[in-house]
Design a protein around this motif. Structure first.
Motif, PDB file in Angstrom:
ATOM      1  N   ASP A  77       0.820  -1.176  -0.033  1.00  0.00           N
ATOM      2  CA  ASP A  77       0.037  -0.031  -0.059  1.00  0.00           C
ATOM      3  C   ASP A  77       0.849   1.203   0.044  1.00  0.00           C
ATOM      4  O   ASP A  77       0.289   2.444   0.151  1.00  0.00           O
ATOM      5  CB  ASP A  77      -0.894  -0.069   1.268  1.00  0.00           C
ATOM      6  N   GLY A  78       2.232   1.215  -0.092  1.00  0.00           N
ATOM      7  CA  GLY A  78       3.185   2.454   0.059  1.00  0.00           C
ATOM      8  C   GLY A  78       3.607   2.910   1.339  1.00  0.00           C
ATOM      9  O   GLY A  78       3.853   4.021   0.959  1.00  0.00           O
ATOM     10  N   ALA A  79       3.417   2.302   2.283  1.00  0.00           N
ATOM     11  CA  ALA A  79       3.732   2.856   3.552  1.00  0.00           C
ATOM     12  C   ALA A  79       5.170   3.072   3.581  1.00  0.00           C
ATOM     13  O   ALA A  79       5.935   2.530   2.943  1.00  0.00           O
ATOM     14  CB  ALA A  79       3.082   1.822   4.706  1.00  0.00           C
ATOM     15  N   LYS A  80       5.506   4.189   4.248  1.00  0.00           N
ATOM     16  CA  LYS A  80       6.585   4.572   4.336  1.00  0.00           C
ATOM     17  C   LYS A  80       7.155   4.294   5.961  1.00  0.00           C
ATOM     18  O   LYS A  80       8.599   4.390   6.255  1.00  0.00           O
ATOM     19  CB  LYS A  80       7.151   5.870   3.953  1.00  0.00           C
ATOM     20  N   VAL A  81       6.226   4.543   7.015  1.00  0.00           N
ATOM     21  CA  VAL A  81       6.413   4.413   8.206  1.00  0.00           C
ATOM     22  C   VAL A  81       5.455   3.635   8.854  1.00  0.00           C
ATOM     23  O   VAL A  81       4.172   3.902   8.674  1.00  0.00           O
ATOM     24  CB  VAL A  81       6.463   5.937   9.041  1.00  0.00           C
ATOM     25  N   VAL A  82       5.824   2.599   9.721  1.00  0.00           N
ATOM     26  CA  VAL A  82       4.914   1.894  10.456  1.00  0.00           C
ATOM     27  C   VAL A  82       5.142   2.115  12.045  1.00  0.00           C
ATOM     28  O   VAL A  82       6.190   2.577  12.516  1.00  0.00           O
ATOM     29  CB  VAL A  82       5.062   0.401  10.265  1.00  0.00           C
TER      30      VAL A  82
END
Ligand code: F0G
Length: 353
Positions: A77-82
């Protein structure tokens, strides 16, 4: 012999992934199911106890099963930060899988309530580690607020992919023994794992892979047993820090697992947890963390109450995390080593030889 490919590839038809999903894996899963012969004998009554030792996952706990799914979907989904709140194991898994995926991770931990090994893991995997001066429940609330307002992906068990990944442990058990056991005992904290196992057992049953369903037996620590008491515990306490949670996220689905399976969710005291923790190490050679031993502590308690019925009774206990996560507790309950001068006489005296 084929390599184990991690839970997504091994159980792909049962998981919400497509060929577009980048699989972020550290080859989690395939943990041993160990027949606890000495403990079974001690319990008597013909019980057969098997231990699903989840401490042998890549970061030392069952959280890796859920994290491979959550991280793969986050990257898809293109997340950069979790981000996550954690009593230490979710954060270790999130930090490791984020590192492997090449994205950033921030973890929120209850200050002073994290076992040393877990803190070390989040730090060395390179997460931003934030110690909140408050409980896990406060940290979880803040994490949700953050995720609501900012472009970060939350990987606590409110993330449905976590549950999907964790249900594979139930699949492995059925694949190993050829059916579901009669009972499944499991520690309960934020209540995601009991939810996940029940989902896994039900799915395998529906697909005809298992003939029966187990009774789910969840165990909370007595000082932090909100589901047992039917109320939020504002100031939870227990030395089993992993399950020191007063307001579990998956409360309702844990109750559903208990009720649909005709099982129980009950409390065990810290003393009962420590007794089981030491038994596992001394009688079976299996070193788990204190919270993990809540499953066996519960089985011992329920066996004394004659809960387990006649007939063939296989009980699987999930041992959720590795003992090396919390070395301080192991040393504290075991006493100190004998320190001697470097002389054989001294050694023989200690060994009484
Ligand atoms: N055992 C261990 C070792 C855990 O770390 C946890 C949860 C549980 C049992 C309970 O599982 O929450 O699914 O009911 N640890 C979470 C964490 C809360 O942040 O690492 P649950």
């Amino acid at each position: 012999m084929a390599y184990w490919k991690g839970v997504i590839e091994e159980y792909r038809p049962y998981l919400p992934v497509t060929e577009k999903t980048p699989v972020i894996t550290l080859k989690e899963g395939d943990t041993p199911l160990i027949h606890a012969r000495n403990i079974s004998r001690k319990l008597g009554n013909g019980l057969e106890v098997h231990l699903k030792f989840e401490g042998l996952n890549p970061t030392g706990s069952f959280k890796d099963r859920g994290m491979t799914m959550a991280m793969s979907k986050a990257v898809e989904d293109g997340a950069k930060v979790v981000v996550c709140a954690s009593t230490g194991n979710t954060s270790a898994a999130a930090a490791a899988y984020a590192a492997h995926a090449g994205i950033s991770c921030a973890v929120f931990l209850p200050h002073g309530s994290i076992a040393l090994g877990k803190l070390a893991q989040s730090l060395i995997y390179g997460a931003k580690v934030i110690a909140i001066e408050g409980s896990f429940d406060k940290a979880l609330k803040l994490t949700r607020e953050l995720a609501d307002k900012h472009p970060v992906t939350m990987v606590n068990s409110n993330n449905p992919y976590r549950i999907e990944g964790q249900k594979t442990a139930a699949f492995e058990i059925v694949d190993t023994i050829g059916d579901a056991p009669e009972y499944h005992a499991i520690p309960v904290g934020n209540a995601g794992n009991i939810t996940a196992y029940w989902k896994g057992y039900k799915e395998y049953h529906q697909k005809g892979k298992a003939r029966q369903l187990p009774r789910m037996c969840g165990f909370q620590a007595a000082g932090s047993a909100p589901i047992v008491e039917g109320r939020v515990v504002e100031d939870p306490h227990t030395l089993a820090t992993a399950i020191k949670i007063g307001n579990p996220f998956s409360w309702k689905s844990a109750e559903a697992a208990r009720d649909e399976s005709k099982g129980v969710i009950e409390a065990v005291t810290d003393d009962q947890i420590l007794e089981a923790y030491q038994m596992l190490a001394a009688l079976e050679g299996i070193f788990c963390e204190p919270a993990s031993a809540a499953s066996l502590a519960g089985v011992i308690k329920k066996n004394k109450e004659k809960y387990f019925t006649e007939g063939k009774r296989r009980i699987v206990c999930t041992l959720t995390g590795h003992g090396l996560k919390d070395p301080d507790r192991a040393v504290a309950v075991s006493g100190k080593p004998a320190v001697v001068k470097p002389e054989m006489d001294e050694i023989l005296k200690v060994l009484k030889l």
